[in-house]
Design a protein around this motif. Structure first.
Motif, mmCIF file in Angstrom:
data_model
loop_
_atom_site.group_PDB
_atom_site.id
_atom_site.type_symbol
_atom_site.label_atom_id
_atom_site.label_comp_id
_atom_site.label_asym_id
_atom_site.label_seq_id
_atom_site.Cartn_x
_atom_site.Cartn_y
_atom_site.Cartn_z
ATOM 1 N N PRO A 1 0.838 -1.205 0.000
ATOM 2 C CA PRO A 1 0.000 0.000 0.000
ATOM 3 C C PRO A 1 0.874 1.256 0.000
ATOM 4 N N GLN A 2 0.504 2.211 -0.805
ATOM 5 C CA GLN A 2 1.288 3.441 -0.960
ATOM 6 C C GLN A 2 0.510 4.631 -0.433
ATOM 7 N N LEU B 1 0.616 -6.548 -3.238
ATOM 8 C CA LEU B 1 1.208 -7.483 -2.289
ATOM 9 C C LEU B 1 0.197 -7.803 -1.194
ATOM 10 N N VAL B 2 -0.091 -9.079 -1.005
ATOM 11 C CA VAL B 2 -0.948 -9.534 0.094
ATOM 12 C C VAL B 2 -0.040 -10.262 1.081
ATOM 13 N N CYS B 3 0.029 -9.725 2.279
ATOM 14 C CA CYS B 3 0.915 -10.290 3.296
ATOM 15 C C CYS B 3 0.204 -11.374 4.085
ATOM 16 N N VAL B 4 0.926 -12.454 4.305
ATOM 17 C CA VAL B 4 0.435 -13.548 5.134
ATOM 18 C C VAL B 4 1.476 -13.698 6.242
ATOM 19 N N PHE B 5 1.212 -13.047 7.387
ATOM 20 C CA PHE B 5 2.152 -13.020 8.502
ATOM 21 C C PHE B 5 1.703 -14.042 9.544
ATOM 22 N N ALA C 1 0.122 -4.700 4.216
ATOM 23 C CA ALA C 1 1.041 -4.132 5.197
ATOM 24 C C ALA C 1 1.956 -3.120 4.525
ATOM 25 N N HIS C 2 2.067 -1.969 5.131
ATOM 26 C CA HIS C 2 2.983 -0.937 4.653
ATOM 27 C C HIS C 2 4.243 -1.006 5.510
ATOM 28 N N LEU C 3 5.389 -1.179 4.877
ATOM 29 C CA LEU C 3 6.663 -1.235 5.577
ATOM 30 C C LEU C 3 7.101 0.169 5.954
#
Length: 146
Positions: A67-68, A101-105, A122-124
């Motif tokens: 996400p931006q 990007l879909v994060c799987v944490f 998730a935004h880093l």
């Protein structure tokens, strides 16, 4: 191992698998799955942090496909080095322009399996932590007794 399993499953389902510098990522309907074990013991998602020694490729994936901010696709200002910008373009091209990007944490260990698993966007952050515009905790199946 999780990333490889997701890529294999995507192939079996007839979905795309994209190579990013020798690592395969499952891409389903323009969404690249990014699995990340953020701890080997139960730990809240808000304590997830990317390791300091993480590869530049992983950082680029978050910058190019995560996400931006509302202003632009890439944060381009005087502080961004040309090399970094080119790296973002490279990651962008490897996964495709429309890929998100879909994060799987998750947290897991060999003895107990998965403790908790979350998915979302998730935004880093610069300090290697994450902010989540969207997230959801998924149910975890119990580990069968042997």
């Amino acid at each position: 191992m999780v990333r490889e399993n997701l890529a294999e499953t995507a192939r079996e389902l007839g979905e795309s698998v994209r190579d990013v510098r020798g690592y395969e990522y499952a891409v389903i309907h323009d969404h690249a799955l990014f699995p990340f074990r953020y701890a080997d013991k139960p730990k809240p998602l808000d304590r997830a942090r990317l390791p300091a020694n993480v590869s530049p490729t992983r950082r680029r994936l978050f910058r190019a496909h995560g996400p931006q901010g509302p202003d632009a696709l890439f944060d381009v200002d005087d502080t961004v080095a040309t090399e970094e910008y080119l790296g973002l373009q490279e990651a962008f091209e490897e996964l495709g322009a429309s890929t998100r990007l879909v994060c799987v944490f998750f947290t897991a260990d060999a003895e107990n399996g998965i403790h908790a698993i979350h998915w979302g966007e998730a935004h880093l952050e610069p300090d290697r932590t994450f902010t989540w515009p969207y997230k959801e905790q998924l149910p975890v199946a119990p580990v069968p007794l042997e």
